[in-house]
Every structure is written in C-alpha cells, then in structure tokens.
Design an enzyme around this catalytic site. Structure first.
Site, mmCIF file in Angstrom:
data_model
loop_
_atom_site.group_PDB
_atom_site.id
_atom_site.type_symbol
_atom_site.label_atom_id
_atom_site.label_comp_id
_atom_site.label_asym_id
_atom_site.label_seq_id
_atom_site.Cartn_x
_atom_site.Cartn_y
_atom_site.Cartn_z
ATOM 1 N NE ARG A 1 4.531 -8.246 2.082
ATOM 2 C CZ ARG A 1 4.337 -7.048 1.145
ATOM 3 N NH1 ARG A 1 3.241 -6.554 1.219
ATOM 4 N NH2 ARG A 1 4.803 -7.115 -0.102
ATOM 5 C CD GLU A 2 5.377 -16.554 3.574
ATOM 6 O OE1 GLU A 2 6.510 -16.801 3.127
ATOM 7 O OE2 GLU A 2 5.239 -15.824 4.590
ATOM 8 C CE LYS B 1 -0.366 -7.109 0.968
ATOM 9 N NZ LYS B 1 -1.666 -6.148 1.401
ATOM 10 C CB ILE C 1 -9.492 10.521 3.713
ATOM 11 C CG1 ILE C 1 -10.756 10.479 4.510
ATOM 12 C CG2 ILE C 1 -8.499 10.530 4.634
ATOM 13 C CD1 ILE C 1 -11.402 11.534 5.243
ATOM 14 C CB SER D 1 -4.834 6.969 -0.500
ATOM 15 O OG SER D 1 -5.508 6.610 0.386
ATOM 16 C CB CYS E 1 1.498 -6.235 5.971
ATOM 17 S SG CYS E 1 1.090 -7.957 6.337
ATOM 18 C CD1 TRP F 1 1.042 4.425 13.626
ATOM 19 C CD2 TRP F 1 0.331 5.104 11.534
ATOM 20 N NE1 TRP F 1 -0.244 4.499 13.827
ATOM 21 C CE2 TRP F 1 -0.943 4.926 12.394
ATOM 22 C CE3 TRP F 1 0.178 5.518 10.166
ATOM 23 C CZ2 TRP F 1 -1.878 5.364 11.952
ATOM 24 C CZ3 TRP F 1 -1.080 5.832 9.815
ATOM 25 C CH2 TRP F 1 -2.189 5.549 10.668
ATOM 26 C CD GLU G 1 -14.950 4.665 12.838
ATOM 27 O OE1 GLU G 1 -15.931 4.039 12.623
ATOM 28 O OE2 GLU G 1 -14.629 5.007 13.786
ATOM 29 C CG HIS H 1 -10.912 -0.212 6.892
ATOM 30 N ND1 HIS H 1 -11.375 1.073 7.436
ATOM 31 C CD2 HIS H 1 -9.582 -0.201 7.022
ATOM 32 C CE1 HIS H 1 -10.159 1.735 7.697
ATOM 33 N NE2 HIS H 1 -9.347 0.773 7.352
#
Length: 761
Positions: free
Chosen positions: A16-17, A19, A435, A437, A520, A565, A669, A698
C-alpha cells in the site's frame, strides 16, 4: 505463437505504498516531487513483476493517483468550471480537489464502477464541453516503461464508456454530442503515443457488456472507425469485461480493430459464436483467468477453451489474458505468512494469476504435455478443496432448508410500526444521527496493531477501546445528537470485523485492494458454510448504552454487503451464501433486541452494486437480495426500529426493491448530488422514513450550517417532515475529529433551524 497479456495491475503497491504516499502528501508531509517518485517506483515494480512473469506487453496507463475515470477527464480537460476558479496553480492539487473537494468547493460525485466495489469519480457533462488534450501524462509513462526495458501497451478508457459513465446536467443534454470533439482529442493522443513508439493501444470498452440503445451502439462504431484511421499501422485492442456481450457481440466482432478481448469467466458461452463469426484477421483475446476473485483457476477447463480456439484460428491470432484488469484482486499471495497451507493451496492473487495466464499460453504454444504436471497439480488442489471438511456444515444446511416465507416479513406494516417506535423512542421531528463509525485515530490503529502483535494483552486493548467509546458517546451528547452510535472503535472494517467472528471466513495479512483514492480494503475470503459461534456486537452495545440515557443504535452489516465486499466461494450460488449470512445477522439482531436495543441498523450499501449489468437479470437478483435482507431484519418486534444505509448509487432502477426491504429508516448519500438522489424516492414511490446525507464525509471540508439548511429544505420538497431524518452521507471512520466535530455541530444546528421553521409553519 499465442501471447500472454495482461489488461491492468493493482496500482496501490505491494505494501500500500500509494496509500501511504497520498495521505502523507495531503497532510503536507510529502512534497509533490516525493509523491511522484513514490508513484514511479510503484509503476516500475509493477512492470518488472509482469515482465518477469512472462507477460508480453505490460499495460501502461493503468496506474492512477486516484481514479482512471478522473484521469481521463483530467487528460482531456473536462474540468467543471467551479474547479478552474481555484487559486492553486498546481495541476496535482487541482486533480485532488476534483476528487476530494476544496475549501468552499464541492467534490465531484463518486459511484461504483459497474458491479464492482471500486468507486470512480463521475464526469460532469453540462453540454458544450470541449475535449482538449492538455495533460497527456500517459505518453510520459509509456516512455518510462520503454526506457526501463519493458515492451508496453498504453491503456485508455474509450470515449463512449467515459461519456456513459458521466452525469448530464439535465435530460436534454446529449452526451454523444461531445463525441466528435472527443475523437479529435483521442486521435491526437494516439498520434503522440505512436510517435513515442507504441505499436499497440488497448482501449477499454466495458460498456459493451451493458444494454445499449441505438445511439450508444452507433457511438461505439463511430469511435473505432475514427480511431482506427487516426494512425495508420497502429494496432488497437478493444477490451470488454464484466460480462458477456450478448447482443453487442456481433457489433464488437466487426469493429475495424485488430483485437477483441472477451471475458470468458463471466461469459464462456460467447466463445463459440465469436469463433464462428469473427473476421479472419481478428485476434481474439481470451479472458480465461478470473480478475475479480482469488480462487485458483480451473486450468483444465480454461485450457480446454483455449484449445478450442486454437483449433479454429491461428495461434498467432490468440491472446491469453485475465478476464479483466487485476485491479480488483490483491497483489501477491507470497506476502501471506499466516494462511493455513490447506486454504492457501486454493488461492491465486494478482501475481499468481499472471503465472496462470502465462502457463495457459505456454500450453497452447508447446502442447498440453508441456504443462501436464501443472494441470495435474491444479486438478488435485481443486479436488482437495471440494472434499475439505472445512467447507460443509450440516447444521447450516438444515437451517437453510427450514427457512419459510413468513420468516421474511415484519409483523405489521411500517405505519403501525412507526407509531409503536415513536411511543418508545420519543424522538423530535427531523431526528439527528450519524451512520455508525467515528474517526479511527492513528493511536487507535496503533493500539490495535500492538494487540495483534502480542505487544499488549487483549484486556489492555479492550480498556483502550472502552475509553474511545465513552469519549465518542460524550462528544455526541455535547453535540446534542438525538440518536447515538458507539462509534465502532472495536472494528477494523465493517465487513472484516464480522467475518473474524464467523466460521467459514479466512483473512489475509496483506490482501488489500483499492476501493477509491487512498482507501484500501482487505476483503475476507468466504471459503465454507457460515456459522456464528457467539454474539458479535451485544457486549459492546451493552457497554455503550451504560454511558448515556439517549438511544444508541446497534450496528450490523447486512448480508448482501458482506457478500459483495468479500471474496466469495465459487462452488455454490451466491444467493445461497447470502442466505447463510442472512441467518447469522438475524440471530445477532434478535440478541441485540433481547439485550434492550430498540434501534438496529443493518447496513446494505452494496445492494445496488450487486445488480446485474443486464436488465433481464435484475429481477432474480433483487428478489433474493431483498429476501436475504428481510431474513436478517424481520424477526424483531414492531417496536424495534430497523435502519439501513446505502451510498453512492443510482437508486432509480432499484427503488421498488428498496421499498420491499421494508426498513423503517433508510439513510443514503445525497450531499454530493445536492439531494438529486432523492428524485428516485418521490412521495408516491417510497413510504418509509429517509435520512438523506447533508454533508459529504469523503471530503475534508467542513460544510456550513447554511449549506446544510439549504439541502434539508430541498429534501423537504420530496420527503414529508415527519419521515425525514438528518445525518451525514456515510460513516466517519476515515475523517479526523478536527473535521467531524464542527461538521456535526453545523449539522445539528441546521436541523434545529429547519425544525423550528417547520414548527412555526
């Protein structure tokens, strides 16, 4: 000789470089030059890995800082006017502003790419835009690959699929009125690539897997007639994927191009008509290795298809490839240190899929005997998986057989349930909530990692999480939110958390795939029948309710979303796996209710994502998907309020299914679309409660109270006040507390202002 090719490779890097570099750049800890250097290293590593595996031409242009559809818009200067006014002179910052927003400037919308969990930035088409080749960075990338010693094939998104992926400003806007200008700009780009040395160009046309009207079909024909003439001698590979072409197959076969790629994983039945009807000089690219899942390919079956093609056309006219870009799978199985050897032997990640492609091509070129040992080992691995005791559970099968129609229905209609729920909850008009979290801070992630590494005992980590939950509850009380959440501090991911507590799942250490931008996810792998050994959320909910007198939602992930998912077993129908998930979420919701929980949210953001690409297949999917949600949610009492959440989807073609889900409240959304999402939920089409998001989580920007008041007033034009909730677009996990607290403060103030106006009226 048949050639082994690849359509695209994961762009995040093996660790994940990308990210890490992006988030450091956004935080001001990395310069633009350092970000570019990190990106170059990822590209070079990807090309090196593919070349070493035996791929003939590495794809170039599959890398992106954020999203390939946004890249196309940026390349051809399709930039909405509001971004041109930004003061920054940096192209890179302008690009990220389009994706993420900027101070006072709304980000572009985001939605799912076909039926995947990858999110793309939606092009905005107002009409009259001019395609101009202003940022041909793919030419530099091509030269970079050549200089590094890698024969390369540039990859472009077709102007037709690009235009179809966009959002028009109104029904009167003709998106294909822009096509001639687009083709002029694309032609110029092809000439520059040819001048740089390119001999093959891959043009992705995934729209050919859709139901297309006459205008779209004609646009495809016009596109390739023009592009095939742009550079004499330049060869074009048209890549289709995500499904069979069906009624578009004949059109695709007779485009004036040199090669056509077919997804033979999703549509193996199209090989025979393709072999029968293809022009003699057309090279067929056979997508034989699944680019969307992580199971080993049935090499014997795939090789039989390849042999069938080789018997009918010259091997010189055959490419062997994955079904689609490998963007949708993890990079390399080699980095997994803790998978059991038994399950590991069933899997193939991106790097291993390259090996499968190359092996199949070698078999065609050298004969079946040349790969006999590999075919035998593959057959043995598949047989071992089918026979494994890990896969089948008789008790689960018995519970599935016992499901009755009455299990799928609440006791009373929504109107009656709503009266009972209000009597219990006593909520004000336009109740406010979130929502689920709340921010997962660096400190929280560090403590979780320390616990997983054994550096701290589990009890110390649990104490830390309890403190996080307590602080989250306190913050919501201070903000005066009406319905609280515990914040999900104990959860690493909304799907992975549940999978870790269920039998039938296995998890990777480094199996990351890109969802969007720097986001990710690490999808769990469903390999067998699904069992819930014990309650998964009740303890944490019980703790959170002791911290407040306000109602606290129980938070669950729905069966369809866990299915979509995850990497799902391919040895039974997906609907059967989803039913098993519905049963475990049903048991969890009953346990929450028994503990005293009166609001249970069962999130289904992926329901629209799973919709088949063809309209003829939609009804069957929606029937079983809705049934699985109702199986999970319908067992509770009328007085228990069921919420669900959906995001980043076009609801027009599923609103009837959303109504059939019969959740008491749906949150969705709506901020980026400025409440246009609600057009599908007009008064006569949806009768339950709705919480349209009033700010875009986002984006790092904090929306003002006035902005959210305006959105709520727009929502009230569609949804009666007695059915309207107020909430953000989505969960707040990825945001910082410094952004979340002022945004929620403004949201509550906006709700209170609109509530007061409603009372006064």
């Amino acid at each position: 000789m048949a050639k082994a090719i690849n359509l695209g490779f994961p762009r995040i890097g093996g660790n994940r470089e990308l990210k890490k570099a992006l988030e450091a750049y956004w935080a001001g800890k990395l310069s633009a030059q350092e970000l570019s250097a990190a990106a170059k290293e990822i590209r070079l590593s990807n090309w090196r890995m593919q070349s070493e595996a035996g791929i003939e031409q590495v794809p170039v242009g599959d890398f992106s800082f954020y999203d390939h559809v946004l890249d196309t818009a940026f390349t051809f200067d399709l930039i909405p006017e509001r971004f041109r006014k930004l003061s920054s002179g940096s192209d890179l910052d302008l690009y990220f502003a389009m994706a993420r927003g900027a101070a006072g400037t709304q980000a572009m919308e985001m939605t799912k790419w076909f039926d995947t969990n990858y999110h793309y930035i939606v092009p905005e088409i107002a009409g009259g835009e001019q395609f101009r080749l202003t940022r041909p960075t793919i030419v530099d990338s091509y030269s970079e690959a050549i200089q590094a010693g890698h024969p390369a094939r540039p990859v472009l998104l077709s102007p037709v699929s690009f235009l179809l992926s966009g959002k028009t400003a109104g029904h009167s806007v003709d998106r294909f009125a822009l096509l001639d200008g687009a083709l002029e700009a694309y032609g110029e780009l092809l000439r520059r690539l040819s001048h740089a040395g390119a001999t093959w160009i891959q043009i992705d046309e995934p729209a050919l897997a859709l139901d297309l009207d006459a205008a779209a079909r004609q646009a495809v024909v016009r596109t390739f007639e023009r592009l095939s003439q742009a550079v004499p001698g330049l060869r074009i590979l048209v890549a289709t994927y995500f499904g069979p072409l069906l009624d578009n197959l004949d059109l695709a076969l007779h485009l004036p191009v040199h090669s056509l790629h077919l997804d033979l994983v999703r549509g193996p039945e199209q090989l025979e008509p393709a072999l029968r009807d293809a022009p003699r000089d057309l090279t067929l690219s056979l997508g034989l290795v699944d680019g969307r899942n992580i199971w080993k390919t049935d090499l014997a079956s795939a090789f039989s298809l390849a042999e069938k093609a080789a018997d009918r056309i010259s091997c010189e006219q055959l490419f062997i490839a994955p079904s689609c870009s490998l963007l949708h799978v993890p990079v390399d199985l080699v980095s997994e240190r803790y998978l059991s050897p038994e399950i590991r032997n069933w899997l193939a990640f991106g790097r291993q899929k390259l090996d499968e492609v190359v092996l199949l091509a070698r078999g065609i070129n050298e004969g079946r005997s040349a790969i006999a040992a590999e075919l035998e080992a593959n057959t043995a691995a598949l047989a071992a998986r089918r026979a494994s005791k890990l896969v089948f559970d008789a008790a689960v099968r018995a519970r599935m057989a016992a499901i009755e129609e009455k299990s799928l229905w609440r006791q009373s209609p929504h109107a009656e349930r709503a009266r009972q729920q209000q009597a219990v909850l006593e909520l004000p008009p336009l109740p406010t909530t979130t929502i689920g979290s709340f921010p997962q801070t660096a400190e929280l992630r560090r403590e979780r990692l320390r616990m997983r590494k054994g550096e701290i005992p589990p009890v110390e980590y649990e104490n830390f999480v309890r403190n996080e939950i307590t602080q989250t509850i306190r913050s919501q009380e201070e903000l005066q939110l009406d319905v609280l959440v515990h914040g999900e501090a104990e959860r690493n991911d909304m799907v992975e958390y549940f999978g870790e507590l269920l039998d039938g799942f296995v998890f990777t250490e480094n199996g990351w795939v890109q969802s969007y931008g720097s986001r990710c996810v690490k999808p769990p792998i469903i390999y067998g029948d699904i069992v819930r050994p014990r309650p998964m959320t009740v303890w944490w909910w019980n703790f959170s309710r002791t911290q407040t007198s306000r109602p606290v939602k129980g938070m669950l992930t729905g069966p369809v979303t866990i299915l979509q998912w995850s990497f799902v077993r391919d040895d039974q129908p997906r609907r059967d796996t989803c039913r098993q998930l519905g049963l475990v979420i049903r048991a969890e919701s009953l346990d929450l209710e028994a503990a005293g929980c009166r609001i249970i949210q069962i999130d289904e953001p992926a329901l629209r994502e799973g919709l088949p690409l063809r309209a003829a297949d939609a009804a069957e999917y929606l029937k079983w998907a809705v049934d699985c949600f109702r199986l999970a949610s319908a067992a509770v009492k009328d007085s228990t309020q069921i919420h669900t959440h959906m995001c980043y989807a076009d609801f027009n073609d599923i609103v009837d299914a959303v109504q059939a889900m019969d959740a008491d409240v749906i949150s969705l959304e709506s901020a980026r679309s400025r409440m246009e999402t609600l057009d599908a939920f007009v008064r006569d089409r949806y009768s339950n409660d709705i919480g349209p998001g009033v700010y875009d989580i986002h984006s790092p920007r904090v929306p003002s109270k006035e902005e959210m008041v305006e959105l709520l007033e727009k929502a009230l034009q569609v949804v009666p006040a007695e059915r309207l909730w107020v909430n953000p677009d989505c969960g707040l996990k990825t945001r910082r507390w410094e952004e979340v607290l002022p945004a929620l403060k403004n949201m509550v103030a906006a709700a209170q202002e609109v509530r007061a106006k409603q009372t006064a009226d």
